[in-house]
Design an enzyme around this catalytic site. Structure first.
Site, mmCIF file in Angstrom:
data_model
loop_
_atom_site.group_PDB
_atom_site.id
_atom_site.type_symbol
_atom_site.label_atom_id
_atom_site.label_comp_id
_atom_site.label_asym_id
_atom_site.label_seq_id
_atom_site.Cartn_x
_atom_site.Cartn_y
_atom_site.Cartn_z
ATOM 1 C CG ASP A 156 8.541 -3.945 -4.842
ATOM 2 O OD1 ASP A 156 9.778 -4.284 -3.897
ATOM 3 O OD2 ASP A 156 7.725 -3.900 -5.036
ATOM 4 C CD GLU A 213 7.854 3.305 -3.064
ATOM 5 O OE1 GLU A 213 8.018 3.639 -3.845
ATOM 6 O OE2 GLU A 213 6.982 1.738 -2.271
ATOM 7 C CB THR A 226 3.433 -5.880 -5.268
ATOM 8 O OG1 THR A 226 2.166 -6.586 -5.555
ATOM 9 C CG2 THR A 226 4.303 -7.108 -4.360
ATOM 10 C CB ALA A 227 -0.806 -2.614 -4.865
ATOM 11 N NE ARG A 228 2.457 3.604 -6.871
ATOM 12 C CZ ARG A 228 2.703 2.838 -7.565
ATOM 13 N NH1 ARG A 228 3.000 1.566 -7.093
ATOM 14 N NH2 ARG A 228 3.471 3.358 -8.758
ATOM 15 C CG HIS A 281 8.278 0.633 -5.774
ATOM 16 N ND1 HIS A 281 7.833 2.089 -5.418
ATOM 17 C CD2 HIS A 281 8.163 0.284 -6.043
ATOM 18 C CE1 HIS A 281 6.750 2.264 -6.569
ATOM 19 N NE2 HIS A 281 6.635 0.553 -7.006
ATOM 20 N N GLY A 322 8.974 -3.866 -8.398
ATOM 21 C CA GLY A 322 8.415 -4.907 -8.289
ATOM 22 C C GLY A 322 8.895 -5.392 -10.373
ATOM 23 C CB SER A 323 8.422 -2.628 -12.558
ATOM 24 O OG SER A 323 9.027 -1.469 -12.606
HETATM 25 C C1 DGY Z 1 4.753 1.363 -11.473
HETATM 26 O O1 DGY Z 1 4.760 1.033 -12.532
HETATM 27 O O2 DGY Z 1 3.538 1.965 -11.481
HETATM 28 C C2 DGY Z 1 5.567 1.106 -11.110
HETATM 29 O O3 DGY Z 1 5.080 1.144 -9.622
HETATM 30 C C3 DGY Z 1 7.425 1.736 -10.298
HETATM 31 O O4 DGY Z 1 6.610 2.800 -9.771
#
Ligand code: DGY
Length: 321
Positions: A264, A269, A238-240, A287, A289-290
């Site tokens: 995610d 992307e 869930t990082a990058r 993506h 996550g948030s």
């Molecule tokens: C973040 O805040 O870094 C999330 O991954 C959205 O880009």
């Protein structure tokens, strides 16, 4: 009354954030939520004091060098910063702020959603039902990987990594981690520190990637490192996307070296490596996550808090540069 500061808001934001931005600033909004090129963003920024931007927009050194003179701040609607050349921003005298803390829990929740969904074959099960292909319960149908009581390795024990650890304790998992530096005991809470990432991998029946994108983490999970994981491990990111070598991960998922993965985030992307679509044992999300209203509101309000401080001549709470 003095003129309000002008702010370019590059994407549509949640309603409450848009309302606040429209009240506080001369806001140039993107209510149609178009994806603009950086050239279009630069043109729209003409005369603006600041840009409220997102992680999908790349503020390279070249883009920063072409920013209109009026722009003095970038408030990014993200905790991640890899889309902004911070050295170039600093040299240009820009203030850059981000949105730490407020997305910790939602991102840790998604980490667990992926971990459970990947381990328990949620995609294959859901597909059976959606395709009306379920012929009934059987003792050996879609047997997954048991989660409770297993060892979870966390790469990157910052705020999100620690929130993942809190959730994992509820599943009686043994927490192992690697971080640039060892945490104090009150933050470690019994988690076992590994001096090197490779030592962490050797014990990780589950691996959660929670380290930021950086030159050091680029391509971290490659074939050699995957080989160190126990057979049948489950990997969650869930990082990058740049932390993972997609082809190496896909090879390990195809061969059975890894039981499953939950992803995610993806390199490049919104295009994802097409190999993932052909694999049943990868659970993929776009993506998210948030992506809760509470979190996205909080991220937007943080951007506004930072901009308000900058325009009032105060120190912004989340200054990065
Ligand atoms: C973040 O805040 O870094 C999330 O991954 C959205 O880009």
């Amino acid at each position: 009354m003095p003129a309000k500061p002008a702010v370019l808001v590059t994407r549509k934001l949640p309603e409450a954030v848009t309302k606040r931005a429209a009240e506080s600033y001369e806001a140039c909004l993107n209510e149609a939520d178009k994806s603009f090129t950086m050239d279009q963003i630069l043109a729209q920024a003409e005369g603006c004091d600041a840009i409220l931007c997102c992680s999908s927009e790349k503020f390279t050194a070249e883009v920063i060098s072409r920013l209109p003179k009026s722009v003095r701040a970038l408030a990014t609607f993200s905790v991640g910063l890899e889309h902004i050349d911070l050295d170039a921003a600093k040299a240009r005298g820009l203030t850059v702020t981000n949105t730490p803390d407020v997305l910790t829990d939602s991102t840790a929740d998604i980490t667990f959603l992926l971990l459970l969904a990947a381990a328990r074959r949620a995609y294959e099960g859901e597909r059976l039902l959606r395709q009306d292909a379920w012929t009934g319960w059987t003792p050996t149908q879609l047997l997954g990987v048991h989660v409770s009581g297993k060892r979870l390795g966390i790469l990157g024990m910052g705020r999100i990594g620690r929130a993942v650890a809190r959730r994992a304790r509820g599943f009686d998992m043994a927490i192992h981690y690697h971080n640039r530096s060892r945490l104090p005991a009150e933050l470690e809470k019994g988690a076992i520190y590994h001096e090197t990432p490779d030592d962490l991998l050797k014990v990780s029946q589950f691996l959660a990637l929670n380290a930021p994108a950086s030159p050091e983490t680029m391509g971290f999970l490659n074939a050699a490192r995957i080989a160190l994981l126990p057979d049948g491990a489950v990997v969650v990111n869930t990082a990058r996307g740049t932390l993972v070598d997609d082809e190496a991960l896909q090879a390990a998922l195809s061969s059975g070296k890894l039981a499953a993965a939950g992803l995610d985030v993806f390199d490049g992307e919104p295009k994802i490596h097409p190999g993932y679509r052909a694999l049943d044992n990868v659970f993929i999300l776009p993506h998210l996550g948030s992506a809760t209203l509470e979190t996205r509101n909080a991220m937007g309000f943080k951007c506004c808090d930072n901009l308000d401080a900058i325009f009032a001549g105060r120190e912004p709470p989340d200054r990065v540069v």
